[in-house]
Design a protein around this motif. Sequence first.
Motif, mmCIF file in Angstrom:
data_model
loop_
_atom_site.group_PDB
_atom_site.id
_atom_site.type_symbol
_atom_site.label_atom_id
_atom_site.label_comp_id
_atom_site.label_asym_id
_atom_site.label_seq_id
_atom_site.Cartn_x
_atom_site.Cartn_y
_atom_site.Cartn_z
ATOM 1 N N LEU A 39 0.902 -1.268 -0.089
ATOM 2 C CA LEU A 39 -0.003 -0.043 0.020
ATOM 3 C C LEU A 39 0.939 1.295 0.029
ATOM 4 C CD1 LEU A 39 -2.512 -0.783 2.737
ATOM 5 C CD2 LEU A 39 -3.203 -0.481 0.333
ATOM 6 N N LEU A 40 0.375 2.455 -0.732
ATOM 7 C CA LEU A 40 1.042 3.558 -0.482
ATOM 8 C C LEU A 40 0.022 4.649 -0.415
ATOM 9 C CD1 LEU A 40 2.566 2.061 -3.571
ATOM 10 C CD2 LEU A 40 4.314 3.750 -2.323
ATOM 11 N N THR A 41 0.467 5.653 0.462
ATOM 12 C CA THR A 41 -0.697 6.532 0.763
ATOM 13 C C THR A 41 -0.006 7.773 1.197
ATOM 14 O OG1 THR A 41 -2.487 7.012 2.076
ATOM 15 C CG2 THR A 41 -0.903 5.801 3.205
ATOM 16 N N ASN A 42 -0.649 8.841 1.642
ATOM 17 C CA ASN A 42 -0.167 10.053 2.126
ATOM 18 C C ASN A 42 -0.864 10.368 3.478
ATOM 19 O OD1 ASN A 42 -2.612 10.739 0.833
ATOM 20 N ND2 ASN A 42 -1.628 12.847 -0.064
ATOM 21 N N ASP A 43 -1.517 9.363 3.810
ATOM 22 C CA ASP A 43 -2.529 9.377 5.102
ATOM 23 C C ASP A 43 -1.683 8.805 6.226
ATOM 24 O OD1 ASP A 43 -4.234 9.192 7.149
ATOM 25 O OD2 ASP A 43 -5.997 8.450 5.817
ATOM 26 N N GLY A 44 -0.853 9.881 6.744
ATOM 27 C CA GLY A 44 -0.020 9.102 7.968
ATOM 28 C C GLY A 44 -0.601 8.527 9.079
ATOM 29 N N ALA A 45 -1.675 8.993 9.597
ATOM 30 C CA ALA A 45 -2.611 8.565 10.573
ATOM 31 C C ALA A 45 -2.958 7.066 10.363
ATOM 32 C CB ALA A 45 -3.665 9.556 10.805
ATOM 33 N N LEU A 46 -3.596 6.700 9.156
ATOM 34 C CA LEU A 46 -4.079 5.425 8.787
ATOM 35 C C LEU A 46 -2.835 4.598 8.748
ATOM 36 C CD1 LEU A 46 -6.243 3.619 8.312
ATOM 37 C CD2 LEU A 46 -6.008 4.186 5.830
ATOM 38 N N ALA A 47 -1.744 4.987 7.869
ATOM 39 C CA ALA A 47 -0.336 4.283 7.665
ATOM 40 C C ALA A 47 0.155 3.822 9.155
ATOM 41 C CB ALA A 47 0.385 5.043 6.984
ATOM 42 N N HIS A 48 -0.139 4.798 10.011
ATOM 43 C CA HIS A 48 0.522 4.653 11.354
ATOM 44 C C HIS A 48 -0.050 3.448 11.921
ATOM 45 C CE1 HIS A 48 2.390 5.033 15.153
ATOM 46 N NE2 HIS A 48 1.250 5.027 15.579
ATOM 47 N N MET A 49 -1.335 3.581 11.888
ATOM 48 C CA MET A 49 -2.217 2.586 12.620
ATOM 49 C C MET A 49 -2.077 1.102 12.031
ATOM 50 S SD MET A 49 -5.782 4.475 13.832
ATOM 51 C CE MET A 49 -6.367 5.171 12.527
ATOM 52 N N LEU A 50 -2.063 1.079 10.549
ATOM 53 C CA LEU A 50 -1.910 -0.235 9.878
ATOM 54 C C LEU A 50 -0.560 -1.020 10.344
ATOM 55 C CD1 LEU A 50 -3.334 1.119 6.397
ATOM 56 C CD2 LEU A 50 -4.472 -0.729 7.908
ATOM 57 N N THR A 51 0.310 -0.312 10.793
ATOM 58 C CA THR A 51 1.509 -0.850 11.093
ATOM 59 C C THR A 51 1.925 -1.018 12.788
ATOM 60 O OG1 THR A 51 2.634 1.360 10.641
ATOM 61 C CG2 THR A 51 2.692 -0.333 8.881
ATOM 62 N N ALA A 52 1.104 -0.433 13.288
ATOM 63 C CA ALA A 52 1.302 -0.497 14.623
ATOM 64 C C ALA A 52 0.913 -1.865 15.306
ATOM 65 C CB ALA A 52 0.488 0.849 15.517
ATOM 66 N N PRO A 53 1.772 -2.495 16.035
ATOM 67 C CA PRO A 53 1.539 -3.954 16.498
ATOM 68 C C PRO A 53 0.189 -3.834 17.274
ATOM 69 C CG PRO A 53 3.731 -3.064 17.235
ATOM 70 C CD PRO A 53 3.002 -1.917 16.685
ATOM 71 N N LYS A 54 -0.204 -2.988 18.038
ATOM 72 C CA LYS A 54 -1.432 -2.712 18.756
ATOM 73 C C LYS A 54 -2.610 -3.178 17.968
ATOM 74 C CE LYS A 54 -4.322 0.945 20.565
ATOM 75 N NZ LYS A 54 -4.382 2.426 20.682
ATOM 76 N N TYR A 55 -2.705 -2.693 16.595
ATOM 77 C CA TYR A 55 -3.951 -3.267 15.755
ATOM 78 C C TYR A 55 -3.927 -4.532 15.201
ATOM 79 C CZ TYR A 55 -5.137 1.684 16.541
ATOM 80 O OH TYR A 55 -5.640 2.683 17.134
#
Length: 235
Positions: free
Chosen positions: A112-128
């Motif tokens: 995936l590529l995006t410029n949506d930093g908030a969503l990208a962060h959540m998608l890669t955070a172990p928590k989710y």
Amino acid sequence: MERLDKILAHLGTGTRKEVRSLIRAGLVTVDDTVITDPGYKIDPEHVKIEVDGQELAYLRHIYIMMNKPSGYITATEDRFQSTVLDLIDPSDWRRDLFPVGRLDKDTEGLLLLTNDGALAHMLTAPKYKVPKKYYFETMEEIDEKRLRTLLEGVDLGDFIAKATSVEKLGPKEGVLVIEEDKFHQVKRMCAALGYTIVYLERTEFGPLFLDRSLPRGGYRYLTEEELASLKEAVR
Ligand code: URA
């Protein structure tokens, strides 16, 4: 949702008065439709706004699914090697576009590529715990029982890596799902069992499936449904 004239004025297109006349003159389009009402309400992150044919690109969040080919590094720029951003057409390229997570240079498949930093962060955070599915081929013949030990976890020294599902597909091929995705994780997990990965492809990322109609190196924008499902995955 905000008024069109307010958004354009904020972005320095002109004063509120100047912006209103531009809009009334039919010079502003939203998602390719001319809008002549300065009070027209939009969500600037989800629409394409053009003023006199020029897109205000930096406003909009974009979400791209790429079928990554081998030979490209997952980075935004590199002096010596080709990056996945080099595969983006100039008309889609924007300065703030970046890959979500990382695939090795020789790994193929869903990126995936995006410029949506908030969503990208959540998608890669172990928590989710967003699951990622990989298809792999090994140099050695796979013993199914040994492969299944990945479900209990293998000690990689710095952490215990676990697969949430694993399946042998053939003598030297299989699929596995992991939730965290650390550097070389799949290769290291297989190496811990004595298997050398000779081919690796990501086939799923959260709710998304690799679009097999995309050629290697090809990409497309996510559909509304795909984007909604991705956001749902990290709610
Ligand atoms: N695990 C790896 O070892 N490599 C990748 O590219 C992705 C996951």
